[in-house]
Structure formats: C-alpha cells, structure tokens
Design a protein around this motif. Structure first.
Motif, PDB file in Angstrom:
ATOM      1  N   CYS A   1      60.561 -49.143 -34.906  1.00  0.00           N
ATOM      2  CA  CYS A   1      61.625 -49.639 -34.037  1.00  0.00           C
ATOM      3  C   CYS A   1      61.199 -50.943 -33.368  1.00  0.00           C
ATOM      4  O   CYS A   1      60.037 -51.093 -32.951  1.00  0.00           O
ATOM      5  N   VAL A   2      62.124 -51.872 -33.243  1.00  0.00           N
ATOM      6  CA  VAL A   2      61.787 -53.236 -32.844  1.00  0.00           C
ATOM      7  C   VAL A   2      61.189 -53.318 -31.441  1.00  0.00           C
ATOM      8  O   VAL A   2      60.455 -54.256 -31.135  1.00  0.00           O
ATOM      9  N   TYR A   3      61.478 -52.345 -30.574  1.00  0.00           N
ATOM     10  CA  TYR A   3      60.962 -52.376 -29.217  1.00  0.00           C
ATOM     11  C   TYR A   3      59.704 -51.523 -29.054  1.00  0.00           C
ATOM     12  O   TYR A   3      59.151 -51.435 -27.964  1.00  0.00           O
ATOM     13  N   CYS A   4      59.269 -50.873 -30.132  1.00  0.00           N
ATOM     14  CA  CYS A   4      58.179 -49.899 -30.022  1.00  0.00           C
ATOM     15  C   CYS A   4      56.934 -50.290 -30.797  1.00  0.00           C
ATOM     16  O   CYS A   4      55.832 -50.243 -30.261  1.00  0.00           O
ATOM     17  N   LEU A   5      57.105 -50.669 -32.071  1.00  0.00           N
ATOM     18  CA  LEU A   5      55.964 -50.976 -32.921  1.00  0.00           C
ATOM     19  C   LEU A   5      56.220 -52.253 -33.717  1.00  0.00           C
ATOM     20  O   LEU A   5      57.341 -52.483 -34.165  1.00  0.00           O
ATOM     21  N   PRO A   6      55.177 -53.065 -33.911  1.00  0.00           N
ATOM     22  CA  PRO A   6      55.341 -54.230 -34.796  1.00  0.00           C
ATOM     23  C   PRO A   6      55.496 -53.766 -36.234  1.00  0.00           C
ATOM     24  O   PRO A   6      55.077 -52.654 -36.593  1.00  0.00           O
ATOM     25  N   LEU A   7      56.098 -54.605 -37.048  1.00  0.00           N
ATOM     26  CA  LEU A   7      56.333 -54.242 -38.443  1.00  0.00           C
ATOM     27  C   LEU A   7      55.023 -54.103 -39.210  1.00  0.00           C
ATOM     28  O   LEU A   7      54.867 -53.243 -40.074  1.00  0.00           O
ATOM     29  N   LYS A   8      54.057 -54.966 -38.875  1.00  0.00           N
ATOM     30  CA  LYS A   8      52.761 -54.947 -39.562  1.00  0.00           C
ATOM     31  C   LYS A   8      51.635 -54.975 -38.529  1.00  0.00           C
ATOM     32  O   LYS A   8      51.851 -55.239 -37.363  1.00  0.00           O
ATOM     33  N   GLY A   9      50.438 -54.704 -39.018  1.00  0.00           N
ATOM     34  CA  GLY A   9      49.268 -54.829 -38.160  1.00  0.00           C
ATOM     35  C   GLY A   9      48.983 -53.626 -37.287  1.00  0.00           C
ATOM     36  O   GLY A   9      48.230 -53.721 -36.318  1.00  0.00           O
ATOM     37  N   VAL A  10      49.580 -52.482 -37.623  1.00  0.00           N
ATOM     38  CA  VAL A  10      49.337 -51.264 -36.851  1.00  0.00           C
ATOM     39  C   VAL A  10      48.159 -50.520 -37.476  1.00  0.00           C
ATOM     40  O   VAL A  10      48.225 -50.099 -38.630  1.00  0.00           O
ATOM     41  N   THR A  11      47.092 -50.376 -36.724  1.00  0.00           N
ATOM     42  CA  THR A  11      45.913 -49.675 -37.213  1.00  0.00           C
ATOM     43  C   THR A  11      46.041 -48.189 -36.929  1.00  0.00           C
ATOM     44  O   THR A  11      46.155 -47.774 -35.776  1.00  0.00           O
ATOM     45  N   LYS A  12      46.035 -47.396 -37.977  1.00  0.00           N
ATOM     46  CA  LYS A  12      46.120 -45.949 -37.806  1.00  0.00           C
ATOM     47  C   LYS A  12      44.768 -45.399 -37.381  1.00  0.00           C
ATOM     48  O   LYS A  12      43.737 -45.727 -37.976  1.00  0.00           O
ATOM     49  N   LEU A  13      44.784 -44.593 -36.363  1.00  0.00           N
ATOM     50  CA  LEU A  13      43.550 -44.016 -35.863  1.00  0.00           C
ATOM     51  C   LEU A  13      43.058 -42.926 -36.809  1.00  0.00           C
ATOM     52  O   LEU A  13      43.854 -42.193 -37.400  1.00  0.00           O
ATOM     53  N   PRO A  14      41.730 -42.797 -36.950  1.00  0.00           N
ATOM     54  CA  PRO A  14      41.196 -41.690 -37.753  1.00  0.00           C
ATOM     55  C   PRO A  14      41.622 -40.358 -37.169  1.00  0.00           C
ATOM     56  O   PRO A  14      41.750 -40.204 -35.948  1.00  0.00           O
ATOM     57  N   ALA A  15      41.814 -39.383 -38.035  1.00  0.00           N
ATOM     58  CA  ALA A  15      42.264 -38.063 -37.572  1.00  0.00           C
ATOM     59  C   ALA A  15      41.309 -37.477 -36.544  1.00  0.00           C
ATOM     60  O   ALA A  15      41.733 -36.776 -35.619  1.00  0.00           O
ATOM     61  N   GLY A  16      40.032 -37.784 -36.665  1.00  0.00           N
ATOM     62  CA  GLY A  16      39.043 -37.248 -35.741  1.00  0.00           C
ATOM     63  C   GLY A  16      39.156 -37.784 -34.332  1.00  0.00           C
ATOM     64  O   GLY A  16      38.591 -37.209 -33.397  1.00  0.00           O
ATOM     65  N   ASP A  17      39.870 -38.901 -34.164  1.00  0.00           N
ATOM     66  CA  ASP A  17      40.051 -39.474 -32.825  1.00  0.00           C
ATOM     67  C   ASP A  17      41.229 -38.857 -32.086  1.00  0.00           C
ATOM     68  O   ASP A  17      41.405 -39.098 -30.888  1.00  0.00           O
ATOM     69  N   ILE A  18      42.054 -38.086 -32.785  1.00  0.00           N
ATOM     70  CA  ILE A  18      43.262 -37.511 -32.204  1.00  0.00           C
ATOM     71  C   ILE A  18      42.941 -36.141 -31.604  1.00  0.00           C
ATOM     72  O   ILE A  18      42.198 -35.347 -32.181  1.00  0.00           O
ATOM     73  N   LEU A  19      43.494 -35.870 -30.446  1.00  0.00           N
ATOM     74  CA  LEU A  19      43.264 -34.583 -29.800  1.00  0.00           C
ATOM     75  C   LEU A  19      43.688 -33.429 -30.705  1.00  0.00           C
ATOM     76  O   LEU A  19      44.733 -33.485 -31.356  1.00  0.00           O
ATOM     77  N   SER A  20      42.874 -32.389 -30.714  1.00  0.00           N
ATOM     78  CA  SER A  20      43.234 -31.181 -31.448  1.00  0.00           C
ATOM     79  C   SER A  20      44.278 -30.398 -30.652  1.00  0.00           C
ATOM     80  O   SER A  20      44.461 -30.615 -29.447  1.00  0.00           O
ATOM     81  N   PHE A  21      44.941 -29.478 -31.314  1.00  0.00           N
ATOM     82  CA  PHE A  21      45.900 -28.628 -30.613  1.00  0.00           C
ATOM     83  C   PHE A  21      45.200 -27.801 -29.536  1.00  0.00           C
ATOM     84  O   PHE A  21      45.755 -27.576 -28.456  1.00  0.00           O
ATOM     85  N   GLU A  22      44.002 -27.330 -29.827  1.00  0.00           N
ATOM     86  CA  GLU A  22      43.242 -26.562 -28.841  1.00  0.00           C
ATOM     87  C   GLU A  22      42.997 -27.381 -27.585  1.00  0.00           C
ATOM     88  O   GLU A  22      43.122 -26.883 -26.460  1.00  0.00           O
ATOM     89  N   GLU A  23      42.657 -28.662 -27.763  1.00  0.00           N
ATOM     90  CA  GLU A  23      42.403 -29.531 -26.608  1.00  0.00           C
ATOM     91  C   GLU A  23      43.676 -29.789 -25.815  1.00  0.00           C
ATOM     92  O   GLU A  23      43.651 -29.829 -24.580  1.00  0.00           O
ATOM     93  N   ILE A  24      44.793 -29.967 -26.512  1.00  0.00           N
ATOM     94  CA  ILE A  24      46.064 -30.184 -25.826  1.00  0.00           C
ATOM     95  C   ILE A  24      46.459 -28.957 -25.017  1.00  0.00           C
ATOM     96  O   ILE A  24      46.873 -29.067 -23.849  1.00  0.00           O
ATOM     97  N   ILE A  25      46.322 -27.784 -25.603  1.00  0.00           N
ATOM     98  CA  ILE A  25      46.668 -26.554 -24.892  1.00  0.00           C
ATOM     99  C   ILE A  25      45.726 -26.338 -23.710  1.00  0.00           C
ATOM    100  O   ILE A  25      46.150 -25.902 -22.635  1.00  0.00           O
ATOM    101  N   ARG A  26      44.446 -26.659 -23.894  1.00  0.00           N
ATOM    102  CA  ARG A  26      43.490 -26.527 -22.792  1.00  0.00           C
ATOM    103  C   ARG A  26      43.883 -27.435 -21.627  1.00  0.00           C
ATOM    104  O   ARG A  26      43.770 -27.051 -20.452  1.00  0.00           O
ATOM    105  N   PHE A  27      44.352 -28.649 -21.928  1.00  0.00           N
ATOM    106  CA  PHE A  27      44.801 -29.565 -20.886  1.00  0.00           C
ATOM    107  C   PHE A  27      46.002 -28.982 -20.141  1.00  0.00           C
ATOM    108  O   PHE A  27      46.035 -28.966 -18.907  1.00  0.00           O
ATOM    109  N   ALA A  28      46.989 -28.496 -20.889  1.00  0.00           N
ATOM    110  CA  ALA A  28      48.172 -27.927 -20.248  1.00  0.00           C
ATOM    111  C   ALA A  28      47.801 -26.724 -19.392  1.00  0.00           C
ATOM    112  O   ALA A  28      48.320 -26.556 -18.279  1.00  0.00           O
TER     113      ALA A  28
END
Length: 323
Positions: free
Chosen positions: A23-50
């Motif tokens: 979307c034009v107001y959210c992300l550029p068309l190019k140049g978006v670096t996808k984060l490695p899966a290991g950098d993303i919070l696990s579901f266990e970590e998200i539930i622990r936070f909540a």
C-alpha cells in the motif's frame, strides 16, 4: 503488583513484518528487507507478553496486526492461545486478502472481531493504492467475517487526496449497507508516507464535510481512550450505522491513549509518532518471575511516560510497528 497501581492498557501486537501488498502509505514498492524468521517473536513469546501485561495491568484489549497477520503460518493457533487468557477484546486487523478462507477458523479459535482495510470499492483505484491487491478477495473476506460473526466488523479507510477522497460517501454507504462500521483515517507522515504527505493529506474535518452531504451525522458519546470519534450516520432509506473519524494528525488523541505496541522483533513502543522503542525480547525468553516483574516495570515506565505530542517524528515503516 498492588491492585491500586494497576493501569489500563491496550496492546497492539505485530506478529509479522511481511505483507503481500505494498500500500502506497505503508510500504515502498521495492527495497523492503525481509527479516529472518529467527528474528520474529515466537507465539510462545507473544503469549508470555500478553500474560505478563494481564497480570500487571487492567488489560482492555489485544489487537493483532502486521504487516499482514494472516500471512503468518499458524496464526489461528496464536489466536487460540491468546483467547485462553480470556482477554476482554481480542481483535485482528487485516487487508482481507486471505480472510475468506480463515474467518470461521479464527472465530472458532476465539477471535472476537476484525478490522479490515478497504481504501476503495473500485477495482482500479484499489489496485493503485494497494499495488497489486484483488478487491474481490477483500470483499469476500468482509462477507466471510460477517457470516462468521466476527462482529462488529470495522472497515478502515485511509483517505488520500487525488486517489480515493472522492469516494468517501460511496465507501460509507457500501460498508453500512453490509452491516459494518466504517472509519476514515487521516494519513500519517510515517515511513514512505512522509514524502507524499503534503499532497495526499485530507483532514477529518474535510471528510466530515463530504460525508455530511450524503448522511445525517449525529455525534455519539466519546470514550477518551478510543482513537475514533463516532457518529450515527443515516443515509439513504435503510442505510444507517456507525461512521468514525480517526484524526491522528489534526486532532491527536494522546490524552486518553492507553496503547502499547509490540513489534514483531520484540520492540516495545509507547507512541506511534515517536522513534523511541525499548527492546524486551530478552524478558520474553523466560517465564521466570523476575523477568516478568522487570517486563512489567518497563511497561509501566512506558505508560507513565506518555505525553501530548505536537509532531510525528519517525521514519519507521508502518508495517514494522503494527500501526
């Protein structure tokens, strides 16, 4: 933590930085670096936070965002895990492209309601704004959400001058006729939207004026903790319901803000308009009592540090903070 110290808090949790749209107001068309899966919070970590926030605060709501949360594999299982905490309001925001196939599963897992982005009801304009989205898929997602009982279904519209500002009344009529609430959002000068903000910004006052030519608008009681100022809208015979205006730029709602944002990489953010964030992932990797207490104290400082802002001061992409 003593009961008299409990503060009200509403959480927005980004489960992924990824999205199939640009979307034009959210992300550029190019140049978006996808984060490695290991950098993303696990579901266990998200539930622990909540769970930690629920233990230390009066937890009003958990709102799952992205990126696009429905591209996260196993999202239904995360919803089920959060629903088990008996959170008063469990919500998910989506672009709707994958919702038709998952709405019923999400409902059965314990999701209460959904907010769906719909910036146009015309194919060409929708494709221009989303840069590749299929309008029919989002419309099917809205229908599926209503049928599944994920109510109230809220439709979010970011109003952009020269793109969709001329169809605000049409979108409102469409949404209300479906039985949805429709909310019109001011563009925020965040991330890639900063460069186009001056040309694209449309104030809520102007949107209200446009809507008033097609609807009788009666203000509804306003909860200071909510971002939307709502109106009972009565239009063509048989078309009525709730329309909301979210005026992030022209009338900030800082005074009643109870939101804390958790990014998909474990950064805690108290204010969407500011660059500051606090890394908390280390506290989410263990459920030791001392880690929970430290996490709660950090969150308290973030809530207590909230203040009125005058300008947006961040270059972060909206998709990275779950705006």
């Amino acid at each position: 933590m003593k009961s008299q110290q409990r503060r009200a808090v509403s959480l927005r949790i980004s489960v992924t930085d990824r999205c199939q749209l640009r979307c034009v107001y959210c992300l550029p068309l190019k140049g978006v670096t996808k984060l490695p899966a290991g950098d993303i919070l696990s579901f266990e970590e998200i539930i622990r936070f909540a769970r930690a926030m629920q233990a230390g605060f009066d937890l009003l709501k958990v709102h799952l965002t992205g990126g696009e949360p429905l591209v996260r594999h196993g999202i239904v299982e995360l919803v089920a895990g959060l629903a088990a905490l008996r959170i008063p309001d469990l919500v998910l925001t989506t672009n709707g492209q994958l919702l038709a196939g998952s709405a019923l599963d999400l409902k059965h897992a314990g999701l209460h309601r959904v907010t769906i982005s719909l910036d146009s009801i015309h194919d060409e304009t929708y494709q221009t704004i989303t840069r590749g989205g299929d309008l029919k898929r989002t419309l099917a997602g809205i229908k599926a959400a209503l049928q599944a009982g994920l109510a109230p279904v809220k439709i979010n519209v970011v109003v952009l001058r020269g793109l969709n500002d001329n169809e605000t009344a049409d979108i409102a009529h469409f949404g209300l006729a479906q039985g949805c609430q429709v909310r019109f959002l001011e563009l925020m000068p965040i991330g890639c939207a900063r460069a186009q903000f001056r040309d694209r910004f449309v104030s809520s006052a102007e949107v209200h004026q446009r809507l008033a030519s097609s609807f009788q608008l009666t203000p509804l009681d306003h909860d200071i903790r909510r971002s939307s100022r709502n109106f009972l809208a009565v239009g063509r015979p048989g078309v009525s319901g709730t329309i909301g205006l979210i005026s992030s730029k022209s009338h900030p709602f800082c005074a009643g803000c109870t939101r804390l944002r958790l990014t998909s990489t474990g950064q805690l953010i108290a204010c969407l308009a500011r660059e500051e964030s606090v890394p908390i992932r280390e506290f989410l990797r263990t459920d030791a009592p001392e880690a929970t207490r430290d996490l709660q104290e950090l969150a308290i400082r973030q809530v207590d540090g909230k203040c009125l802002r005058t300008e947006f001061d961040t270059a972060r992409a909206m998709a990275s903070v779950g705006g």
